[in-house]
Design a protein around this motif. Structure first.
Motif, PDB file in Angstrom:
ATOM      1  N   THR A 252       2.627  18.033  26.800  1.00 47.64           N
ATOM      2  CA  THR A 252       2.967  16.612  26.874  1.00 47.64           C
ATOM      3  C   THR A 252       2.338  16.017  28.132  1.00 47.64           C
ATOM      4  O   THR A 252       2.464  16.579  29.223  1.00 47.64           O
ATOM      5  CB  THR A 252       4.496  16.422  26.931  1.00 47.64           C
ATOM      6  N   GLN A 253       1.695  14.885  27.974  1.00 47.96           N
ATOM      7  CA  GLN A 253       1.063  14.210  29.105  1.00 47.96           C
ATOM      8  C   GLN A 253       2.144  13.657  30.044  1.00 47.96           C
ATOM      9  O   GLN A 253       3.143  13.096  29.595  1.00 47.96           O
ATOM     10  CB  GLN A 253       0.187  13.054  28.616  1.00 47.96           C
ATOM     11  N   VAL A 254       1.943  13.802  31.338  1.00 48.83           N
ATOM     12  CA  VAL A 254       2.881  13.279  32.332  1.00 48.83           C
ATOM     13  C   VAL A 254       3.004  11.764  32.176  1.00 48.83           C
ATOM     14  O   VAL A 254       4.088  11.198  32.337  1.00 48.83           O
ATOM     15  CB  VAL A 254       2.441  13.663  33.764  1.00 48.83           C
ATOM     16  N   ALA A 255       1.931  11.099  31.810  1.00 48.49           N
ATOM     17  CA  ALA A 255       1.976   9.645  31.590  1.00 48.49           C
ATOM     18  C   ALA A 255       3.017   9.295  30.525  1.00 48.49           C
ATOM     19  O   ALA A 255       3.692   8.269  30.623  1.00 48.49           O
ATOM     20  CB  ALA A 255       0.602   9.124  31.186  1.00 48.49           C
ATOM     21  N   TRP A 256       3.188  10.140  29.505  1.00 50.45           N
ATOM     22  CA  TRP A 256       4.168   9.908  28.453  1.00 50.45           C
ATOM     23  C   TRP A 256       5.579   9.905  29.054  1.00 50.45           C
ATOM     24  O   TRP A 256       6.422   9.087  28.703  1.00 50.45           O
ATOM     25  CB  TRP A 256       4.041  10.970  27.368  1.00 50.45           C
ATOM     26  N   VAL A 257       5.835  10.814  29.996  1.00 49.18           N
ATOM     27  CA  VAL A 257       7.140  10.907  30.651  1.00 49.18           C
ATOM     28  C   VAL A 257       7.409   9.641  31.464  1.00 49.18           C
ATOM     29  O   VAL A 257       8.511   9.087  31.431  1.00 49.18           O
ATOM     30  CB  VAL A 257       7.233  12.169  31.535  1.00 49.18           C
ATOM     31  N   SER A 258       6.415   9.160  32.179  1.00 46.65           N
ATOM     32  CA  SER A 258       6.558   7.924  32.946  1.00 46.65           C
ATOM     33  C   SER A 258       6.827   6.743  32.014  1.00 46.65           C
ATOM     34  O   SER A 258       7.667   5.884  32.307  1.00 46.65           O
ATOM     35  CB  SER A 258       5.298   7.653  33.773  1.00 46.65           C
ATOM     36  N   GLU A 259       6.132   6.706  30.883  1.00 45.85           N
ATOM     37  CA  GLU A 259       6.354   5.648  29.889  1.00 45.85           C
ATOM     38  C   GLU A 259       7.768   5.734  29.325  1.00 45.85           C
ATOM     39  O   GLU A 259       8.423   4.717  29.087  1.00 45.85           O
ATOM     40  CB  GLU A 259       5.358   5.767  28.738  1.00 45.85           C
ATOM     41  N   PHE A 260       8.255   6.959  29.083  1.00 48.33           N
ATOM     42  CA  PHE A 260       9.610   7.166  28.580  1.00 48.33           C
ATOM     43  C   PHE A 260      10.621   6.535  29.532  1.00 48.33           C
ATOM     44  O   PHE A 260      11.529   5.807  29.112  1.00 48.33           O
ATOM     45  CB  PHE A 260       9.882   8.665  28.404  1.00 48.33           C
TER      46      PHE A 260
ATOM     47  N   ALA B 187      25.762   3.767  33.665  1.00 45.73           N
ATOM     48  CA  ALA B 187      24.708   4.712  34.041  1.00 45.73           C
ATOM     49  C   ALA B 187      24.223   5.400  32.778  1.00 45.73           C
ATOM     50  O   ALA B 187      24.871   5.341  31.733  1.00 45.73           O
ATOM     51  CB  ALA B 187      25.233   5.743  35.031  1.00 45.73           C
ATOM     52  N   MET B 188      23.059   6.025  32.887  1.00 47.37           N
ATOM     53  CA  MET B 188      22.518   6.761  31.755  1.00 47.37           C
ATOM     54  C   MET B 188      22.124   8.158  32.197  1.00 47.37           C
ATOM     55  O   MET B 188      21.511   8.337  33.254  1.00 47.37           O
ATOM     56  CB  MET B 188      21.288   6.048  31.180  1.00 47.37           C
ATOM     57  N   VAL B 189      22.497   9.145  31.401  1.00 46.68           N
ATOM     58  CA  VAL B 189      22.114  10.526  31.638  1.00 46.68           C
ATOM     59  C   VAL B 189      20.946  10.824  30.698  1.00 46.68           C
ATOM     60  O   VAL B 189      21.017  10.523  29.511  1.00 46.68           O
ATOM     61  CB  VAL B 189      23.286  11.487  31.325  1.00 46.68           C
ATOM     62  N   VAL B 190      19.890  11.404  31.238  1.00 45.68           N
ATOM     63  CA  VAL B 190      18.710  11.715  30.441  1.00 45.68           C
ATOM     64  C   VAL B 190      18.395  13.191  30.558  1.00 45.68           C
ATOM     65  O   VAL B 190      18.403  13.754  31.652  1.00 45.68           O
ATOM     66  CB  VAL B 190      17.483  10.893  30.901  1.00 45.68           C
ATOM     67  N   SER B 191      18.133  13.812  29.431  1.00 42.36           N
ATOM     68  CA  SER B 191      17.702  15.198  29.389  1.00 42.36           C
ATOM     69  C   SER B 191      16.473  15.265  28.493  1.00 42.36           C
ATOM     70  O   SER B 191      16.499  14.753  27.375  1.00 42.36           O
ATOM     71  CB  SER B 191      18.826  16.065  28.817  1.00 42.36           C
ATOM     72  N   LEU B 192      15.413  15.863  28.988  1.00 46.38           N
ATOM     73  CA  LEU B 192      14.172  15.962  28.211  1.00 46.38           C
ATOM     74  C   LEU B 192      13.804  17.415  27.976  1.00 46.38           C
ATOM     75  O   LEU B 192      13.847  18.232  28.892  1.00 46.38           O
ATOM     76  CB  LEU B 192      13.007  15.293  28.956  1.00 46.38           C
ATOM     77  N   THR B 193      13.437  17.724  26.751  1.00 48.47           N
ATOM     78  CA  THR B 193      12.841  19.010  26.407  1.00 48.47           C
ATOM     79  C   THR B 193      11.499  18.678  25.782  1.00 48.47           C
ATOM     80  O   THR B 193      11.455  18.000  24.758  1.00 48.47           O
ATOM     81  CB  THR B 193      13.724  19.784  25.411  1.00 48.47           C
ATOM     82  N   LEU B 194      10.433  19.114  26.427  1.00 46.94           N
ATOM     83  CA  LEU B 194       9.091  18.707  26.014  1.00 46.94           C
ATOM     84  C   LEU B 194       8.164  19.897  25.859  1.00 46.94           C
ATOM     85  O   LEU B 194       8.266  20.852  26.630  1.00 46.94           O
ATOM     86  CB  LEU B 194       8.486  17.768  27.077  1.00 46.94           C
ATOM     87  N   PRO B 195       7.223  19.806  24.924  1.00 48.65           N
ATOM     88  CA  PRO B 195       6.183  20.834  24.884  1.00 48.65           C
ATOM     89  C   PRO B 195       5.343  20.760  26.168  1.00 48.65           C
ATOM     90  O   PRO B 195       5.171  19.673  26.736  1.00 48.65           O
ATOM     91  CB  PRO B 195       5.330  20.468  23.673  1.00 48.65           C
ATOM     92  N   GLY B 196       4.845  21.881  26.625  1.00 45.01           N
ATOM     93  CA  GLY B 196       4.066  21.934  27.861  1.00 45.01           C
ATOM     94  C   GLY B 196       2.830  21.073  27.864  1.00 45.01           C
ATOM     95  O   GLY B 196       2.356  20.663  28.915  1.00 45.01           O
TER      96      GLY B 196
ATOM     97  N   THR C 265      20.571  13.573  21.507  1.00 41.90           N
ATOM     98  CA  THR C 265      19.174  14.010  21.583  1.00 41.90           C
ATOM     99  C   THR C 265      18.337  13.422  20.456  1.00 41.90           C
ATOM    100  O   THR C 265      18.773  13.365  19.314  1.00 41.90           O
ATOM    101  CB  THR C 265      19.110  15.552  21.500  1.00 41.90           C
ATOM    102  N   LEU C 266      17.136  12.995  20.798  1.00 43.02           N
ATOM    103  CA  LEU C 266      16.162  12.563  19.799  1.00 43.02           C
ATOM    104  C   LEU C 266      15.193  13.715  19.568  1.00 43.02           C
ATOM    105  O   LEU C 266      14.656  14.270  20.519  1.00 43.02           O
ATOM    106  CB  LEU C 266      15.389  11.335  20.277  1.00 43.02           C
ATOM    107  N   THR C 267      14.972  14.038  18.314  1.00 47.56           N
ATOM    108  CA  THR C 267      14.123  15.169  17.967  1.00 47.56           C
ATOM    109  C   THR C 267      12.887  14.681  17.230  1.00 47.56           C
ATOM    110  O   THR C 267      12.998  13.912  16.268  1.00 47.56           O
ATOM    111  CB  THR C 267      14.905  16.167  17.083  1.00 47.56           C
ATOM    112  N   VAL C 268      11.731  15.146  17.694  1.00 50.18           N
ATOM    113  CA  VAL C 268      10.479  14.769  17.042  1.00 50.18           C
ATOM    114  C   VAL C 268      10.502  15.223  15.582  1.00 50.18           C
ATOM    115  O   VAL C 268      11.042  16.284  15.258  1.00 50.18           O
ATOM    116  CB  VAL C 268       9.255  15.329  17.808  1.00 50.18           C
ATOM    117  N   ASP C 269       9.986  14.411  14.712  1.00 50.10           N
ATOM    118  CA  ASP C 269       9.911  14.620  13.268  1.00 50.10           C
ATOM    119  C   ASP C 269      11.267  14.542  12.572  1.00 50.10           C
ATOM    120  O   ASP C 269      11.341  14.701  11.367  1.00 50.10           O
ATOM    121  CB  ASP C 269       9.201  15.930  12.902  1.00 50.10           C
TER     122      ASP C 269
END
Length: 138
Positions: free
Chosen positions: A114-122, A103-112, A60-64
């Motif tokens: 967060t712009q949907v565009a950011w998720v698409s960019e991710f 293959a890659m497994v992705v799990s995201l935990t985001l503040p509500g 997991t990558l954690t902000v800050d």
């Protein structure tokens, strides 16, 4: 990869259902390939296990802690930046075990908010990591 936006500009993740958020994420990710038997859906995918051994990681990558939203120099981290770092970090862990990523497994935990565009960019950032044809992420 170019695709139609799944949500109008400015839409946040809290404004979408899980299905709608997946609709924003999956077009930017590669979810097909020789090892993907059943692509993402209903919270799972089926991935072939060449050699009958599986090495799995979810680092997991954690902000800050692992990245900043805004750096002291003023640079604003994009979703693609974080997706690229996520892929690099997790694929390095797989390589360290002597395994070949399929293959890659992705799990995201985001503040509500967060712009949907950011998720698409991710999602696009995970693919941008430079994998060759046939290497799937799902």
């Amino acid at each position: 990869m170019t695709h139609e936006p799944a949500a109008p500009p400015g839409t946040t993740v809290s404004q979408l259902s899980e299905t709608e958020l997946l609709d924003a994420f999956l077009p930017g990710a590669t979810t097909d390939g020789p090892h993907v038997l059943v692509g993402p859906g209903d919270d799972c995918a089926v991935i072939a296990a060449p050699g009958e051994r599986v090495v799995v990681t979810t680092d997991t990558l954690t902000v800050d802690q692992d990245f900043a939203i805004v750096w002291p120099c003023g640079y604003r981290t994009t979703g693609a930046d974080v997706g690229h770092k996520c892929a690099a970090q997790n694929l390095a862990d797989i390589a360290a075990m002597g395994a070949v990523p399929t293959a890659m497994v992705v799990s995201l935990t985001l503040p509500g908010d967060t712009q949907v565009a950011w998720v698409s960019e991710f999602a696009a950032g995970t693919v941008r990591h430079g994998h060759g044809p046939g290497q799937a992420r799902g």
